[in-house]
Structure formats: structure tokens, C-alpha cells
Design an enzyme around this catalytic site. Sequence first.
Site, PDB file in Angstrom:
ATOM      1  N   SER A   7       0.802  -1.223   0.000  1.00 52.51           N
ATOM      2  CA  SER A   7       0.000   0.000   0.000  1.00 52.51           C
ATOM      3  C   SER A   7       0.833   1.270   0.000  1.00 52.51           C
ATOM      4  O   SER A   7       0.298   2.358  -0.135  1.00 52.51           O
ATOM      5  CB  SER A   7      -0.989  -0.014   1.157  1.00 52.51           C
ATOM      6  N   LYS A  10      -6.582   3.989   8.444  1.00 52.14           N
ATOM      7  CA  LYS A  10      -5.596   4.867   7.824  1.00 52.14           C
ATOM      8  C   LYS A  10      -6.084   6.307   7.808  1.00 52.14           C
ATOM      9  O   LYS A  10      -5.339   7.225   8.137  1.00 52.14           O
ATOM     10  CB  LYS A  10      -5.308   4.387   6.405  1.00 52.14           C
TER      11      LYS A  10
END
Length: 607
Positions: free
Chosen positions: A486, A529
Site C-alpha cells: 500500500s 488509515k
Amino acid sequence: MLLRTLTSEINILKLEEDINNQVQSELDRSQREIYIREQISTLQKELNDGKPVDPAWQELSERIEKTPLSPEAKEAATKELDHLAGISSLSPESSMIESYIEWLLDLPWTTETTDNLDINHAQQVLDQNHYGLKKAKDRILEYLAVRSLKPKVSRQPILCFVGPPGTGKTSLGKSIAEALERNFVRVSLGGVHDEAEIRGHRRTYLGALPGRILQTMRKAKTINPVFMLDEIDKLNADFQGDPSAALLEVLDPEQNYTFSDHYLEVPYDLSKVLFITTANTVASIPPALLDRMEVIEFPGYIEEEKIAIANQFLIPKQLLENGLDEEAIHFTPEALHLIIEGYTYEAGVRNLEREIGTVLRKIARLKSEGKPLPKEILPEQISDFLGPQEFYPTVAEQADEIGMATAIAWTENGGEIMPIEVLVIDGKGNLQITGQIGDIMQESAQAALSYLKSKAKIFQIPEGFFEDVDLHIHVPEGAIAKDGPSAGITIATALTSAVLGVPVKHDVAMTGEITLRGRVLPVGGIREKVLAAHRAGIKTVLLPRKNEKDLAEIPPTVLKELNLVPVDHMDQVLAQALADQPINKQTKPPSGKAKRKSAPSVEEAPE
Ligand code: ADP
């Protein structure tokens, strides 16, 4: 001389004879004892229809009669009891048989509690103990609804609570048991690597016992408890067999009504148990197991939720535990904020609860010393109670920098922002990546570099540039292992910035996997996140367009304060993240190869 030798020989012979006599008489005595005992027991058996009169045997026999066993268990117990009657109570085998029969008798076979299927009652119990957690609570209420409409439904759902530590998985499990009025038991599977730990050892092993499942069922005392299997993601297989294979049988409604334990050897019915498993991440749960379970996510809490949980649950609980429930002690929201940010580092609330407990313990001491108590805990007092601040949250950088971009990572503790640095140095075209980077992240860095190379013409990077430099990518906090795809677009952004000498905006953070052609692919853990970026003071978050759906889980207060930009391609990422557009660079050609080599570095100011 002859006389002396003969006398000595005679003495030796006498001594040998003495010893022989002693040994013989010892043997005679013990043989006599065994013989007499056997005779007594045979005579007693004769008087008692062939059954031993040993009180322990009698007691076992009575218990087998009285205990409600399954037909197979009763048969096994009776058979072993008969076997026991035939052997001497002095033999080691007899104690093994006794403990086997004890196990059969101690397990619940038919005893069960009656479920309370009243939905209002259940809702009340669940809400009374836990804030939020709507998905998990709803699932339980739906289960109750179905059960009350179709009481004969035999299949129990197998739930898997997944989330960071301290997010209330275990305690919600307990509340579910309380709501249903079932018994509650739990067993931790962390570190279990042997099938026998789940299913027991065969009785031929010395000191064999049933596996953890049946040991826990014995504690449950009923055949329909709420049974929590903690840390199902921490199981590991090795040469001693795969414990997950045994767990498959436990959790499979098609098979678990005849669960077989190696020790017990009698099928055991687990079909009425309500199994709830817990895990920190689904990634390491064996796929076959995951398939059988219904995953319910327990996301981390944002600060507002933590403060609400503290006020409604943790503080009252700790006041009670520390004998202060009669005192009206109140924590100001600022004080709670300071504890959350400066003394805990977690997605859940376990440490928050501990720190609140520490403060209240110190107040309890003041009370017992007869000193005046604070009515209100202010942020200024926190360091008196808890010592100096332990954590300083990673915050967004203060200024735009060349070769440095901010990624957002997901860890078991929740989300976190993670700066990525790139340095261009004289060299021979090598790519170096440091900071405990896993394989996947390394590959993603390679992909990011290839992408940038493919764009060299557009960005007007001089030909041969990459052959004359080394690129060093570093992800700080090297003590923590990092992996996953990611950070792909972040690495690409930092590389582009370092190579072109264009700074990256300091208040932009991003997450997304990159392909060689610069497309941005979706990633996991979006809620955590985005919350982490918000906490760290980031203003703009770039995320893959395919992840837009995940934004539904983010609290509106956070969504309002953040500029969330969905992206499909690296071009959009660069357009958003770079402080100066590389496209402008096209009209302003880079000033020669020699200059380029030294100019773009992290330390130096932008051109
Ligand atoms: P986990 O099993 O997820 O690691 P626990 O169930 O042990 O976490 O929770 C730790 C503590 O936090 C418990 O005291 C629990 O009551 C409390 N807690 C966690 N989430 C909540 C919540 N939503 N509402 C109230 N208390 C909570």
C-alpha cells in the site's frame, strides 16, 4: 597361614548367607502381603456378586449410574469400570482407568441452560456494557430473532471478531453470554502448534489428557456455552501436525456433533455451542477456517469514541474497582485527551483503561490517608499522576520537502502515518531500500522506480540519468518491520520528487498500490488509515478510487475536516501531491546532467 585364610573365607560365606536370608525374608513378606490382599479382595468379591468392595470403585460405579451421560459415554464408562474390577488396585493401570472414567463423568453431556430469547432484554444487556459496536450487536440480535421464530434451528453461527487489541471483542463475547443467559468460557489458541493440544493425546501416552476443547467444555459445565476461541490468527502448523485441521472439525456444523477427542474416544456433541473466535487480522487465519466463519470487524476507535467510552464505561468501572464509587470524581475532556494522546498508543481502549485505573489508585491512596480529593481531574494534574508524557504522536511534517512523501500504514495497533524518504546520490544505478522492509514492499518500490523510468521522457529526465546515480529509499523507525503493497504510490511520489527536485506538499498523505503503468489499485484498512491521517494533522488524503466505498465507515466529523481525493492514476497523485508541477518543468528544462546529479536530495532546498 592356612587357618587365617580359612577363617576369612568362612566369614565371607557367613556374610553372604546372612544377606541372602534377609533378601529372602523381605521377598516372602511382600509376596505374602500381595497374596493375602488378593485373597481378601477375591473373598470380598465373592460376597459382593463379583464386584470389588473398594470404596473408590463403589463411588465411581454409583456416579456412572447417577450422571446423565450420552449412551456412548455410558457404555465406555461401564466397560472401563468392569475392566477396573478385574485388575489389582495396586497396578498403575488402575489409576489411569480411574482418571479416564472421572473425565467422562466430569464432562457435560446433556446439561444445558435455557436461552433467553427476549430481544429487548438482550439489547439492553449489550448496550449496558458496550458503546457502539453496532454491527456485532445487530448480528446477535438477528440470531436471537431467528431463534425465537424457529426454535428448532440447530445450526449455530460461527462468528469471528476481528480487530486490534482492546476494542472490546472479549468483553462483548461475555455480554453475549450474559444476554443469552448461557455460560461463558474462553481458551486462547495463541502459540498452539500441535494438533494434540486441540484434540488430546491417545491414552497410550503416559500422562495423556483430553485436548483444550474438551478441557474447556468441562469448565463450561453445560453443552451450550458461549465458547470463545481467542487469537485464532496465531495458530501455527509444524511437524507435529496442523491444529487448524482439528479446529475445522470443531467449527464445522456438519461434523461437530460427533467431535472426536483422541483421549476420550467417545464422540462428543459440540453442535449446541455458540463459538466466537477472535483475531487481530484476517490475513493470517488459515483460509479453510476463515471460510467457515462470519467475520465481524471491530474497527479501532477515534478519540471522540474513546472519550465517550471512558466516561460511560471505563471511569465508572475503575471508580468501583478502586473503592471510589461514592466520590463524584470527574475527568475533564482535556485531561482524557492528554491521556489518550500522550500515554497510550493503541486503536482500542485497554491502556486507556489502565491509565485511568492508575490515576484513580493514586486518588484512592489520598483518600485512605485522609487527604482532600480532587473533584475534577485537569490536564495539568495528569503528569503528577502518570509521570512524564510517554508518546509524542507522529505529526505531519512542518514544511514541504524534496524526496519525502507521507504514506499511511495499517498496523495491528491501528493506523499510523509513515514518512518515506528518498535520496539521490552519485553511483551506479543501484536501488537501495532500508528500514526493515518486507519483500512485498521492496517489489512495490521496484515497480515505482520502473514507472518513473518509463516516464523519463515526459519528465525530461536526461538520458542515462538513472545509470549514474544510486537511489536510496528509507522508511524511518527501522526497528519496526513494515510490509505490504500500500505504500506503492507514496514511494513513487517520493522518488519522482527526489529525481525532479520538486518538493512534496507536507500536509498530503496517501495510500495505494501502484502498477507498472501507474494505475492505482485498492488497499485495505482504509478506516484506520484515514483516522490516523486525521489524528496526525494531515489535510489531504489520496486514496484509490476503488476504496471510496470504505469511506462510509468513517465518522462524519472526520470526513468534514479532511479533503479526501480518490485517484485512479499516478498522474493524479503527482498533480495533488507535488508542490510544483512536473508538467511545468517541461517548459523549464532541467539544467544539465552534472547539476541534476547533486541537486535533488532530501537535505537540499528546492531549486
Ligand atoms: P479485546 O478482546 O478486543 O482485546 P477486551 O474485550 O479485552 O478487548 O477490551 C478491553 C477493555 O476495554 C475491556 O475492559 C472492555 O470492557 C473495554 N471496552 C472495549 N470496547 C468497549 C466499548 N465499545 N464499550 C465499553 N467498553 C469497552
